[in-house]
Design a protein around this motif. Structure first.
Motif, PDB file in Angstrom:
ATOM      1  N   GLU A 166     116.893   0.244  37.206  1.00 35.44           N
ATOM      2  CA  GLU A 166     116.931  -0.953  36.353  1.00 35.44           C
ATOM      3  C   GLU A 166     118.368  -1.432  36.242  1.00 35.44           C
ATOM      4  OE1 GLU A 166     114.114  -1.024  32.875  1.00 35.44           O
ATOM      5  OE2 GLU A 166     116.057  -1.011  31.865  1.00 35.44           O
ATOM      6  N   HIS A 167     118.566  -2.729  36.233  1.00 35.49           N
ATOM      7  CA  HIS A 167     119.922  -3.270  36.058  1.00 35.49           C
ATOM      8  C   HIS A 167     119.847  -4.404  35.020  1.00 35.49           C
ATOM      9  CE1 HIS A 167     124.060  -3.696  37.451  1.00 35.49           C
ATOM     10  NE2 HIS A 167     123.908  -4.992  37.224  1.00 35.49           N
ATOM     11  N   THR A 168     120.711  -4.305  34.007  1.00 35.60           N
ATOM     12  CA  THR A 168     120.637  -5.300  32.933  1.00 35.60           C
ATOM     13  C   THR A 168     121.783  -6.297  33.036  1.00 35.60           C
ATOM     14  OG1 THR A 168     119.647  -3.630  31.535  1.00 35.60           O
ATOM     15  CG2 THR A 168     120.485  -5.576  30.421  1.00 35.60           C
ATOM     16  N   TYR A 169     121.441  -7.562  32.994  1.00 28.83           N
ATOM     17  CA  TYR A 169     122.430  -8.635  32.910  1.00 28.83           C
ATOM     18  C   TYR A 169     122.403  -9.142  31.466  1.00 28.83           C
ATOM     19  CZ  TYR A 169     122.095  -8.552  37.997  1.00 28.83           C
ATOM     20  OH  TYR A 169     122.095  -8.151  39.293  1.00 28.83           O
ATOM     21  N   SER A 170     123.267 -10.123  31.146  1.00 23.81           N
ATOM     22  CA  SER A 170     123.310 -10.578  29.758  1.00 23.81           C
ATOM     23  C   SER A 170     121.979 -11.202  29.335  1.00 23.81           C
ATOM     24  CB  SER A 170     124.441 -11.573  29.564  1.00 23.81           C
ATOM     25  OG  SER A 170     124.208 -12.676  30.395  1.00 23.81           O
ATOM     26  N   HIS A 171     121.290 -11.862  30.229  1.00 25.90           N
ATOM     27  CA  HIS A 171     120.090 -12.594  29.842  1.00 25.90           C
ATOM     28  C   HIS A 171     118.831 -12.089  30.514  1.00 25.90           C
ATOM     29  CE1 HIS A 171     121.622 -14.117  33.543  1.00 25.90           C
ATOM     30  NE2 HIS A 171     120.543 -14.828  33.759  1.00 25.90           N
ATOM     31  N   LYS A 172     118.943 -11.069  31.385  1.00 24.82           N
ATOM     32  CA  LYS A 172     117.724 -10.576  32.036  1.00 24.82           C
ATOM     33  C   LYS A 172     117.872  -9.130  32.455  1.00 24.82           C
ATOM     34  CE  LYS A 172     119.037 -12.491  36.495  1.00 24.82           C
ATOM     35  NZ  LYS A 172     118.783 -13.440  37.530  1.00 24.82           N
ATOM     36  N   LYS A 173     116.729  -8.511  32.633  1.00 21.02           N
ATOM     37  CA  LYS A 173     116.679  -7.119  33.048  1.00 21.02           C
ATOM     38  C   LYS A 173     115.904  -7.101  34.366  1.00 21.02           C
ATOM     39  CE  LYS A 173     116.440  -4.032  29.554  1.00 21.02           C
ATOM     40  NZ  LYS A 173     115.835  -3.248  28.500  1.00 21.02           N
ATOM     41  N   LEU A 174     116.473  -6.503  35.389  1.00 20.01           N
ATOM     42  CA  LEU A 174     115.780  -6.466  36.678  1.00 20.01           C
ATOM     43  C   LEU A 174     115.446  -5.032  37.035  1.00 20.01           C
ATOM     44  CD1 LEU A 174     117.916  -9.015  38.780  1.00 20.01           C
ATOM     45  CD2 LEU A 174     115.895  -9.454  37.394  1.00 20.01           C
ATOM     46  N   PHE A 175     114.243  -4.841  37.580  1.00 21.38           N
ATOM     47  CA  PHE A 175     113.872  -3.511  38.063  1.00 21.38           C
ATOM     48  C   PHE A 175     113.774  -3.592  39.586  1.00 21.38           C
ATOM     49  CE2 PHE A 175     111.046  -0.058  39.204  1.00 21.38           C
ATOM     50  CZ  PHE A 175     111.626   0.973  38.491  1.00 21.38           C
ATOM     51  N   PHE A 176     114.687  -2.894  40.267  1.00 22.53           N
ATOM     52  CA  PHE A 176     114.761  -2.980  41.724  1.00 22.53           C
ATOM     53  C   PHE A 176     114.002  -1.821  42.375  1.00 22.53           C
ATOM     54  CE2 PHE A 176     118.590  -5.201  40.369  1.00 22.53           C
ATOM     55  CZ  PHE A 176     118.629  -6.291  41.222  1.00 22.53           C
ATOM     56  N   THR A 177     113.253  -2.126  43.434  1.00 21.58           N
ATOM     57  CA  THR A 177     112.688  -1.086  44.299  1.00 21.58           C
ATOM     58  C   THR A 177     113.192  -1.375  45.708  1.00 21.58           C
ATOM     59  OG1 THR A 177     110.734  -0.948  42.924  1.00 21.58           O
ATOM     60  CG2 THR A 177     110.563  -0.004  45.129  1.00 21.58           C
TER      61      THR A 177
ATOM     62  N   LYS B 201     118.278 -13.705  21.690  1.00 21.60           N
ATOM     63  CA  LYS B 201     117.985 -14.196  23.034  1.00 21.60           C
ATOM     64  C   LYS B 201     116.772 -13.458  23.595  1.00 21.60           C
ATOM     65  CE  LYS B 201     122.380 -13.869  24.554  1.00 21.60           C
ATOM     66  NZ  LYS B 201     123.336 -13.480  25.549  1.00 21.60           N
ATOM     67  N   VAL B 202     115.914 -14.196  24.284  1.00 22.20           N
ATOM     68  CA  VAL B 202     114.777 -13.533  24.923  1.00 22.20           C
ATOM     69  C   VAL B 202     115.271 -12.965  26.249  1.00 22.20           C
ATOM     70  CG1 VAL B 202     112.481 -13.895  25.896  1.00 22.20           C
ATOM     71  CG2 VAL B 202     113.231 -15.210  23.909  1.00 22.20           C
ATOM     72  N   ILE B 203     115.084 -11.669  26.403  1.00 19.50           N
ATOM     73  CA  ILE B 203     115.529 -11.038  27.651  1.00 19.50           C
ATOM     74  C   ILE B 203     114.377 -11.082  28.660  1.00 19.50           C
ATOM     75  CG2 ILE B 203     116.286  -8.887  28.716  1.00 19.50           C
ATOM     76  CD1 ILE B 203     118.466  -9.560  26.988  1.00 19.50           C
ATOM     77  N   LEU B 204     114.656 -11.658  29.783  1.00 19.08           N
ATOM     78  CA  LEU B 204     113.657 -11.802  30.838  1.00 19.08           C
ATOM     79  C   LEU B 204     113.561 -10.494  31.618  1.00 19.08           C
ATOM     80  CD1 LEU B 204     112.494 -14.646  31.466  1.00 19.08           C
ATOM     81  CD2 LEU B 204     113.952 -14.613  33.495  1.00 19.08           C
ATOM     82  N   PHE B 205     112.358 -10.109  32.026  1.00 18.66           N
ATOM     83  CA  PHE B 205     112.219  -8.893  32.833  1.00 18.66           C
ATOM     84  C   PHE B 205     111.587  -9.273  34.164  1.00 18.66           C
ATOM     85  CE2 PHE B 205     109.844  -5.248  34.385  1.00 18.66           C
ATOM     86  CZ  PHE B 205     110.842  -4.283  34.385  1.00 18.66           C
ATOM     87  N   GLN B 206     112.190  -8.823  35.245  1.00 17.17           N
ATOM     88  CA  GLN B 206     111.610  -9.138  36.554  1.00 17.17           C
ATOM     89  C   GLN B 206     111.669  -7.917  37.463  1.00 17.17           C
ATOM     90  OE1 GLN B 206     114.115 -12.429  37.617  1.00 17.17           O
ATOM     91  NE2 GLN B 206     112.601 -13.939  37.010  1.00 17.17           N
ATOM     92  N   GLU B 207     110.640  -7.777  38.315  1.00 12.42           N
ATOM     93  CA  GLU B 207     110.669  -6.711  39.321  1.00 12.42           C
ATOM     94  C   GLU B 207     111.092  -7.313  40.649  1.00 12.42           C
ATOM     95  OE1 GLU B 207     107.661  -3.531  39.673  1.00 12.42           O
ATOM     96  OE2 GLU B 207     106.712  -4.631  38.036  1.00 12.42           O
TER      97      GLU B 207
END
Ligand code: SF4
Length: 391
Positions: free
Chosen positions: A326-337, A253-259
């Motif tokens: 950073e918080h990882t979900y099954s299909h995406k990784k989010l970086f929170f500020t 699976k391609v893991i999506l990364f978002q800020e």
């Protein structure tokens, strides 16, 4: 007739395999799963009925979550909603609060919705009589969010009926047992047929659990412990090939990364602005801190101001950064500020949510928040010197 059909037709082979697996299960299986025990804590006899309520709740919790994570949530749920009627009459916010931390919040909402359907189907006065509960696959599958595996597992666990299951563990075992060398999806039909043929009429509850336990303990994805496997002698992948080649792995699976930039907006009374997600969104009905995705070329500070203007229609001043993580979900990784902010001007409007609320920080834990937001709440408590114990 192909190799697995000819094997499967062989009754002795099948019986021996079922027996070997059940013997292994009685010594090595997870025999103390709380919802598979009677009220007095003992194991049910073969054919004895268990309450479907707790089993149904557990099966839905297990849909995307491991057993050891689910157990404490299940206990908490059963303390709060000890019966189907209590659940059906509960407020949705309370349901989400108890589910909080398990993720995939639509499952909690569907359970709540389903509880009302089940009360209507069974009849409020008949709930405690287990003979009124549905026992047909179709009846369970008609509930929102219940597929064939979950329905089969509920019925076989509660009523000890011989219904097949096909979760990830069972899929893997079957594709190795019969060396079905195709992708999981293409092989689904065949694997269901195999699971149907495998499940015995006698003691199907334990047999299905034994399959799941074998997959979790012995026939694991990357390193199957074939030397400790009770069904090694029946396993084509072991006898003829390399078990690790089965099932064929799908593309990663391609893991999506978002800020993501979030604002903790305070008004002059020291209250904080929170918003409730739209019901149509993932995690609908949960509360969160406003903010949104960073656009390319944008600074995170600009993202926060822009998102707040777009989603709430107000102007804010960024005071200081509280934390980033950073918080990882099954299909995406989010970086929170996350920034502490002051409300400047405008009339707050719920332009992208269903509701806005100003709340005192010490009331935040009264609302259901997704796991990532909980980290923020505890960082805020620390910053404000609020002791969790005193809430
Ligand atoms: Fe899985 Fe190995 Fe047992 Fe086959 S022999 S079922 S691959 S653990």
């Amino acid at each position: 007739m192909d190799k697995f059909n000819s094997k499967m037709e062989h009754i002795t082979y099948l019986n021996n395999m079922q027996n070997d697996l059940l013997i292994w299960f009685s010594d090595n299986g997870r025999l103390r799963i709380p919802w598979k025990l009677k009220e007095d804590g003992s194991r049910p006899d073969i054919g004895e009925i268990l309450s479907p309520y707790g089993i149904w709740i557990a099966e839905v919790m297990l849909q995307q979550t491991q057993l050891k994570v689910v157990i404490p949530y299940w206990h908490k749920w059963m303390m709060t909603f000890p019966s189907l009627v209590v659940l059906a009459e509960a407020d949705e916010q309370e349901v989400l609060l108890v589910w909080q931390g398990l993720g995939y919040y639509s499952r909690a909402k569907r359970l709540h919705e389903s509880s009302k359907i089940l009360v209507n189907l069974i009849g409020k006065n008949n709930i405690s009589d287990l003979s009124f509960w549905p026992i047909e696959l179709d009846q369970w599958m008609a509930l929102p969010g219940i597929g064939r595996t979950t329905a089969g597992s509920i019925i076989s666990s509660a009523f000890d009926f011989p219904l097949p299951i096909l979760d990830g563990n069972v899929r893997r075992i079957l594709s190795r047992l019969f060396a079905t060398n195709k992708s999981n999806l293409q092989d689904s039909k065949r694997l269901w047929t195999l699971s149907e043929r495998l499940v015995p009429n006698h003691n199907p509850r334990d047999f299905n659990q034994a399959l799941m336990d074998l997959g979790a303990i012995v026939c694991t994805s990357n390193k199957p412990k074939c030397n400790f496997c009770p069904i090694q002698n029946y396993c084509l992948a072991f006898l003829k090939y390399d078990p690790r080649d089965f099932p064929n792995k799908d593309l990663k699976k391609v893991i999506l990364f978002q800020e993501i930039g979030l604002a903790l907006i305070f008004n002059k009374d020291g209250e904080l602005l929170i918003d409730q997600r739209l019901d149509s969104d993932s995690m609908g009905g949960m509360w969160e801190f406003p903010g949104g995705k960073k656009e390319s070329g944008e600074s995170i500070e600009k993202t926060i101001k822009r998102e707040i203007k777009e989603e709430i229609g107000i102007d804010i001043k960024l005071r200081e950064k509280l934390l980033s993580f950073e918080h990882t979900y099954s299909h995406k990784k989010l970086f929170f500020t996350v920034y502490l902010c002051d409300f400047l001007s405008g009339k707050p409007r719920a332009l992208a949510s269903q509701k806005l609320l100003w709340v005192k920080p010490n009331r935040l834990l009264k609302f259901p928040f997704p796991a990532a937001n909980k980290k923020i709440i505890f960082a805020l408590f620390k910053h404000l010197g609020i002791e969790k114990e005193n809430l």
